[in-house]
Design a protein around this motif. Structure first.
Motif, PDB file in Angstrom:
ATOM      1  N   LEU A   1      67.564 -72.789  62.074  1.00 35.77           N
ATOM      2  CA  LEU A   1      66.801 -72.370  62.856  1.00 35.77           C
ATOM      3  C   LEU A   1      66.810 -70.834  62.058  1.00 35.77           C
ATOM      4  O   LEU A   1      66.117 -70.333  61.427  1.00 35.77           O
ATOM      5  CB  LEU A   1      66.886 -72.441  63.577  1.00 35.77           C
ATOM      6  CG  LEU A   1      66.989 -73.024  65.065  1.00 35.77           C
ATOM      7  CD1 LEU A   1      66.946 -72.912  66.176  1.00 35.77           C
ATOM      8  CD2 LEU A   1      65.335 -74.282  64.805  1.00 35.77           C
ATOM      9  N   SER A   2      67.714 -70.403  61.813  1.00 34.31           N
ATOM     10  CA  SER A   2      67.854 -69.047  60.655  1.00 34.31           C
ATOM     11  C   SER A   2      67.591 -69.172  59.817  1.00 34.31           C
ATOM     12  O   SER A   2      66.657 -68.711  59.113  1.00 34.31           O
ATOM     13  CB  SER A   2      69.703 -68.368  60.715  1.00 34.31           C
ATOM     14  OG  SER A   2      69.479 -67.537  60.331  1.00 34.31           O
ATOM     15  N   SER A   3      67.626 -70.285  59.083  1.00 30.58           N
ATOM     16  CA  SER A   3      66.714 -70.307  57.595  1.00 30.58           C
ATOM     17  C   SER A   3      65.713 -70.481  57.417  1.00 30.58           C
ATOM     18  O   SER A   3      64.924 -69.710  56.550  1.00 30.58           O
ATOM     19  CB  SER A   3      67.340 -71.153  56.817  1.00 30.58           C
ATOM     20  OG  SER A   3      67.526 -71.959  55.706  1.00 30.58           O
ATOM     21  N   SER A   4      64.895 -70.891  58.215  1.00 31.81           N
ATOM     22  CA  SER A   4      63.495 -71.269  58.545  1.00 31.81           C
ATOM     23  C   SER A   4      62.700 -70.323  59.014  1.00 31.81           C
ATOM     24  O   SER A   4      62.189 -69.818  58.385  1.00 31.81           O
ATOM     25  CB  SER A   4      63.765 -72.169  59.971  1.00 31.81           C
ATOM     26  OG  SER A   4      63.903 -71.790  61.181  1.00 31.81           O
ATOM     27  N   VAL A   5      63.483 -69.247  60.130  1.00 32.12           N
ATOM     28  CA  VAL A   5      63.187 -68.125  60.874  1.00 32.12           C
ATOM     29  C   VAL A   5      62.435 -67.158  59.298  1.00 32.12           C
ATOM     30  O   VAL A   5      61.824 -66.147  58.510  1.00 32.12           O
ATOM     31  CB  VAL A   5      64.000 -66.928  61.041  1.00 32.12           C
ATOM     32  CG1 VAL A   5      62.967 -66.102  61.213  1.00 32.12           C
ATOM     33  CG2 VAL A   5      64.050 -67.776  62.372  1.00 32.12           C
ATOM     34  N   SER A   6      63.321 -67.220  57.964  1.00 34.38           N
ATOM     35  CA  SER A   6      63.448 -65.853  56.897  1.00 34.38           C
ATOM     36  C   SER A   6      62.200 -66.454  56.156  1.00 34.38           C
ATOM     37  O   SER A   6      62.109 -65.987  55.228  1.00 34.38           O
ATOM     38  CB  SER A   6      64.860 -66.104  56.305  1.00 34.38           C
ATOM     39  OG  SER A   6      64.899 -67.170  55.379  1.00 34.38           O
ATOM     40  N   LYS A   7      61.820 -68.321  55.745  1.00 32.27           N
ATOM     41  CA  LYS A   7      60.336 -67.824  55.521  1.00 32.27           C
ATOM     42  C   LYS A   7      59.488 -67.495  55.660  1.00 32.27           C
ATOM     43  O   LYS A   7      58.298 -68.489  55.202  1.00 32.27           O
ATOM     44  CB  LYS A   7      60.207 -69.096  54.678  1.00 32.27           C
ATOM     45  CG  LYS A   7      62.354 -69.934  54.106  1.00 32.27           C
ATOM     46  CD  LYS A   7      62.446 -71.309  54.108  1.00 32.27           C
ATOM     47  CE  LYS A   7      63.632 -72.266  53.521  1.00 32.27           C
ATOM     48  NZ  LYS A   7      63.836 -73.536  53.461  1.00 32.27           N
TER      49      LYS A   7
ATOM     50  N   ARG B   1      69.127 -74.512  71.543  1.00 35.19           N
ATOM     51  CA  ARG B   1      69.539 -74.551  70.357  1.00 35.19           C
ATOM     52  C   ARG B   1      68.626 -72.630  69.817  1.00 35.19           C
ATOM     53  O   ARG B   1      67.739 -73.356  70.254  1.00 35.19           O
ATOM     54  CB  ARG B   1      68.795 -75.593  69.105  1.00 35.19           C
ATOM     55  CG  ARG B   1      70.143 -76.948  69.553  1.00 35.19           C
ATOM     56  CD  ARG B   1      69.664 -77.534  68.232  1.00 35.19           C
ATOM     57  NE  ARG B   1      69.974 -77.000  67.088  1.00 35.19           N
ATOM     58  CZ  ARG B   1      68.404 -77.454  66.199  1.00 35.19           C
ATOM     59  NH1 ARG B   1      67.295 -78.147  67.061  1.00 35.19           N
ATOM     60  NH2 ARG B   1      68.105 -76.910  65.011  1.00 35.19           N
ATOM     61  N   THR B   2      69.259 -72.130  69.478  1.00 40.44           N
ATOM     62  CA  THR B   2      68.516 -71.187  69.314  1.00 40.44           C
ATOM     63  C   THR B   2      69.055 -70.520  67.489  1.00 40.44           C
ATOM     64  O   THR B   2      70.557 -70.645  67.152  1.00 40.44           O
ATOM     65  CB  THR B   2      68.240 -69.593  69.306  1.00 40.44           C
ATOM     66  OG1 THR B   2      67.815 -68.755  69.474  1.00 40.44           O
ATOM     67  CG2 THR B   2      69.983 -69.322  70.468  1.00 40.44           C
ATOM     68  N   ASP B   3      68.977 -69.767  66.958  1.00 37.27           N
ATOM     69  CA  ASP B   3      69.025 -68.872  65.265  1.00 37.27           C
ATOM     70  C   ASP B   3      69.920 -67.439  66.070  1.00 37.27           C
ATOM     71  O   ASP B   3      70.870 -66.470  65.467  1.00 37.27           O
ATOM     72  CB  ASP B   3      67.872 -68.715  64.254  1.00 37.27           C
ATOM     73  CG  ASP B   3      67.405 -67.397  65.058  1.00 37.27           C
ATOM     74  OD1 ASP B   3      66.946 -66.428  64.889  1.00 37.27           O
ATOM     75  OD2 ASP B   3      66.375 -68.130  66.102  1.00 37.27           O
ATOM     76  N   MET B   4      69.750 -66.800  67.243  1.00 36.42           N
ATOM     77  CA  MET B   4      70.436 -65.417  67.561  1.00 36.42           C
ATOM     78  C   MET B   4      71.690 -65.873  68.401  1.00 36.42           C
ATOM     79  O   MET B   4      71.910 -66.969  68.697  1.00 36.42           O
ATOM     80  CB  MET B   4      69.309 -65.389  68.866  1.00 36.42           C
ATOM     81  CG  MET B   4      68.013 -65.000  68.472  1.00 36.42           C
ATOM     82  SD  MET B   4      66.929 -64.073  70.471  1.00 36.42           S
ATOM     83  CE  MET B   4      66.667 -65.574  71.317  1.00 36.42           C
ATOM     84  N   SER B   5      71.807 -64.456  68.037  1.00 36.51           N
ATOM     85  CA  SER B   5      73.484 -64.652  68.387  1.00 36.51           C
ATOM     86  C   SER B   5      73.381 -63.934  69.706  1.00 36.51           C
ATOM     87  O   SER B   5      71.866 -64.092  70.986  1.00 36.51           O
ATOM     88  CB  SER B   5      74.326 -63.370  67.513  1.00 36.51           C
ATOM     89  OG  SER B   5      73.701 -62.625  67.798  1.00 36.51           O
ATOM     90  N   SER B   6      74.569 -63.792  70.891  1.00 36.93           N
ATOM     91  CA  SER B   6      75.017 -63.588  71.933  1.00 36.93           C
ATOM     92  C   SER B   6      74.473 -62.628  72.678  1.00 36.93           C
ATOM     93  O   SER B   6      73.425 -62.278  73.293  1.00 36.93           O
ATOM     94  CB  SER B   6      76.813 -63.644  72.805  1.00 36.93           C
ATOM     95  OG  SER B   6      76.519 -65.048  72.046  1.00 36.93           O
TER      96      SER B   6
END
Length: 263
Positions: free
Chosen positions: A57-63, A196-201
């Motif tokens: 998810l983190s990789s997809s956000v960066s695109k 599920r999320t790309d975010m941290s705590s």
């Protein structure tokens, strides 16, 4: 006449307890139950932590791409977009095979601390690897991560974080306001295990503060304006493609990412 000998019980020799086996059984049951609780709690916490910082998810956000002006003026405010994809199967949503129940995009204006919650139809047209499809079909065939950039492009809105969940999460997120990072896992294990999320705590807690600051009714709800997509045939007549697309300009003006040039 022989004298009868007295018998004395020895106190240093343990006596058989008729309930010994029962007591031992009860102790074993208590031990097993306690171990089960500890293992279950540890497993839930591990699952909750593993659902944070999802790399796909983190990789997809960066695109995702930046907002286009579409003939208007792009707002100078700072925006963040939280995409919520609700599904019937959290595990299958990672690689495909899950169904998409709903899609919402929280567009939060950090400059003025207000937010708009945009409801996006699941049959919205998106393009992935040069192929046209719907958001629901893409989610089902390829998974949640594949939907992020195409939807950002289709809506002409920023997506900075993604949450995939089996239910609406905004009330749960709001309730985390004021919770410290150290106590987040113990306070919200069930919630974190269901997403599920790309975010941290820390990023989840920051989001909770933003949602809380907007108040219970502070997140204005907006339905993404949709239009039937058409193309032109050889005679110059408009022909429907069978897809519905987001009216990007109208949506941008509604959430504040675009500003009218008039006045």
């Amino acid at each position: 006449m022989a004298k009868q000998r007295e018998r004395f019980e020895r106190t240093d020799v343990p006596r058989d307890n008729p309930h010994r086996n029962l007591i031992a059984g009860i102790v074993l049951v208590v031990v097993f139950v306690a171990c089960g609780i500890v293992v279950s709690t540890a497993w839930k916490r591990a699952q909750a932590q593993s659902h944070l910082g999802d790399s796909s998810l983190s990789s997809s956000v960066s695109k995702t791409s930046s907002v286009s002006d579409l003939g208007y003026t792009v707002s100078s405010d700072t925006f963040m977009g939280i995409l919520l994809l609700t599904t019937d199967n959290l595990d299958a949503s990672e690689t495909g095979g899950a169904n998409l129940s709903s899609a919402e995009l929280l567009v939060y204006d950090e400059t003025v601390a207000t937010g708009k919650l945009v409801s996006i139809p699941t049959d919205t047209k998106v393009s992935y690897n040069g192929q046209d499809t719907t958001l629901a079909e893409l989610f089902n065939s390829t998974g949640a991560a594949a939907c992020v950039s195409p939807l950002s492009t289709a809506a002409n809105l920023p997506v900075t974080h993604v949450i995939v969940s089996t239910s609406a999460v905004w009330d749960e997120v709001r309730s985390l306001a004021g919770v410290g990072v150290n106590s987040l896992i113990s306070r919200a294990t069930e919630f974190l295990s269901s997403i599920r999320t790309d975010m941290s705590s820390q990023e989840i807690l920051d989001l909770a503060e933003k949602v809380q600051s907007a108040g219970t009714d502070g997140l204005s709800k907006v339905d993404a304006p949709m239009v039937d997509e058409t193309t032109t045939d050889e005679s110059g007549n408009a022909v429907s493609t069978g897809y519905r697309v987001i009216d990007q300009a109208s949506l941008g003006l509604a959430v504040g990412t675009l500003v009218s040039n008039e006045g």
